[in-house]
Write an enzyme that holds these catalytic residues in place. Structure first.
Site, PDB file in Angstrom:
ATOM      1  N   LYS A  13       0.830  -1.175  -0.071  1.00  0.00           N
ATOM      2  CA  LYS A  13       0.186   0.050   0.134  1.00  0.00           C
ATOM      3  C   LYS A  13       0.778   1.480  -0.019  1.00  0.00           C
ATOM      4  CE  LYS A  13      -0.824  -0.004   4.968  1.00  0.00           C
ATOM      5  NZ  LYS A  13      -0.317  -1.194   5.286  1.00  0.00           N
ATOM      6  N   ARG A  85      -7.728   3.606  10.821  1.00  0.00           N
ATOM      7  CA  ARG A  85      -7.763   2.208  10.801  1.00  0.00           C
ATOM      8  C   ARG A  85      -9.027   2.024  11.626  1.00  0.00           C
ATOM      9  NH1 ARG A  85      -2.067  -0.231  10.927  1.00  0.00           N
ATOM     10  NH2 ARG A  85      -0.676   1.505  10.577  1.00  0.00           N
ATOM     11  N   ARG A 124      11.924  -7.285   3.908  1.00  0.00           N
ATOM     12  CA  ARG A 124      12.110  -5.921   3.846  1.00  0.00           C
ATOM     13  C   ARG A 124      13.409  -5.563   4.558  1.00  0.00           C
ATOM     14  NH1 ARG A 124       6.877  -2.322   4.606  1.00  0.00           N
ATOM     15  NH2 ARG A 124       7.326  -2.521   6.784  1.00  0.00           N
ATOM     16  N   ARG A 156      14.563  -3.042   9.428  1.00  0.00           N
ATOM     17  CA  ARG A 156      13.930  -2.059  10.530  1.00  0.00           C
ATOM     18  C   ARG A 156      13.653  -2.898  11.858  1.00  0.00           C
ATOM     19  NH1 ARG A 156       9.214   1.091   7.765  1.00  0.00           N
ATOM     20  NH2 ARG A 156       8.052  -0.416   9.525  1.00  0.00           N
ATOM     21  N   ARG A 167       1.573  -6.640  14.564  1.00  0.00           N
ATOM     22  CA  ARG A 167       1.219  -5.883  13.655  1.00  0.00           C
ATOM     23  C   ARG A 167      -0.041  -6.421  13.041  1.00  0.00           C
ATOM     24  NH1 ARG A 167       6.429  -4.393  11.605  1.00  0.00           N
ATOM     25  NH2 ARG A 167       5.495  -3.334   9.747  1.00  0.00           N
TER      26      ARG A 167
END
Ligand SMILES: [Zn+2]
Length: 219
Positions: A13, A85, A124, A156, A167
């Site tokens: 996204k 959200r 990632r 990260r 998450r």
């Protein structure tokens, strides 16, 4: 046009939001960035963000609305990602926009499976120098471990498997309500996020053009 983009972590996204805001000249309100900026100044928020959890919903709403007011943003041309959200956030945003004679024109959910989320996020990497994001599966760097700018690529802090799980669970538990709410209003467009970036983007562009045409027709 104001657009809300929903989708689990790793759904692409962020990539799509950049493409869309670029094409249509929208202000890209990226709440991930906003949260990380707040975390730099606030230990409590830093702990929340690093654990993969979310800033409490009402508090986040205040930060976002303050940000919109402070930065003198055109309230008719925003792409929202990562906010709203929750139903409460969606309604607060809608009410705020209403006071400025604006509205949310479009809500899109980019969907991928749970397994795909974990696979993609584990891959990632981010550049410590320029913060460019790579993905070892979908968008690998030319040289292993190195960014185009020469900076070192790292994972990260909140991209470890435990944080991803948290998450994902948060996403499923919380956004579920908002998705249901938007579907009941017949307002949510669902896009299959498991396909190539360009295909997804083409679909989204078509949805935006259709919405634009409809809105023009009304005037
Ligand atoms: Zn770099």
């Amino acid at each position: 046009m104001n657009i809300v983009i929903l989708g689990p972590p790793g759904s692409g996204k962020g990539t799509q939001s950049e493409l869309i805001s670029g094409k249509y000249g929208l202000y890209y309100l990226q709440t991930g960035d906003l949260s990380r900026k707040l975390a730099e100044k606030n230990e409590r928020i830093k702990e929340i963000v690093n654990s993969g959890k979310l800033i409490p919903q009402e508090e986040m709403t205040l930060y976002v609305l303050d940000h919109l007011k402070d930065e003198n943003i055109d309230l008719n041309n925003i792409l929202f990602e990562g906010f709203p959200r929750f139903v409460s956030q969606y309604e607060a945003l809608e009410n705020f926009l209403k006071t400025k004679s604006a509205t949310i024109n479009l809500a899109i959910s980019i969907d991928i499976s749970r397994e795909e989320t974990i696979k993609r996020i584990s891959a990632r990497r981010i550049c410590i120098k320029c913060t460019e994001v790579y993905n070892l599966i979908t968008d690998p760097p030319d040289k292993e471990g190195l960014c185009r700018c020469g900076g070192r690529l790292i994972q990260r802090e909140d991209d470890n498997p435990e944080s991803i799980e948290v998450r994902l669970r948060y996403y499923e538990n919380n956004t579920k309500e908002l998705i249901k709410y938007l579907e009941n209003r017949n307002f949510l467009i669902r896009i299959d996020g498991s396909r190539p970036i360009q295909e997804i983007f083409n679909d989204i562009v078509e949805v935006i053009e259709n919405t634009n045409a409809k809105n023009t027709g009304k005037n």
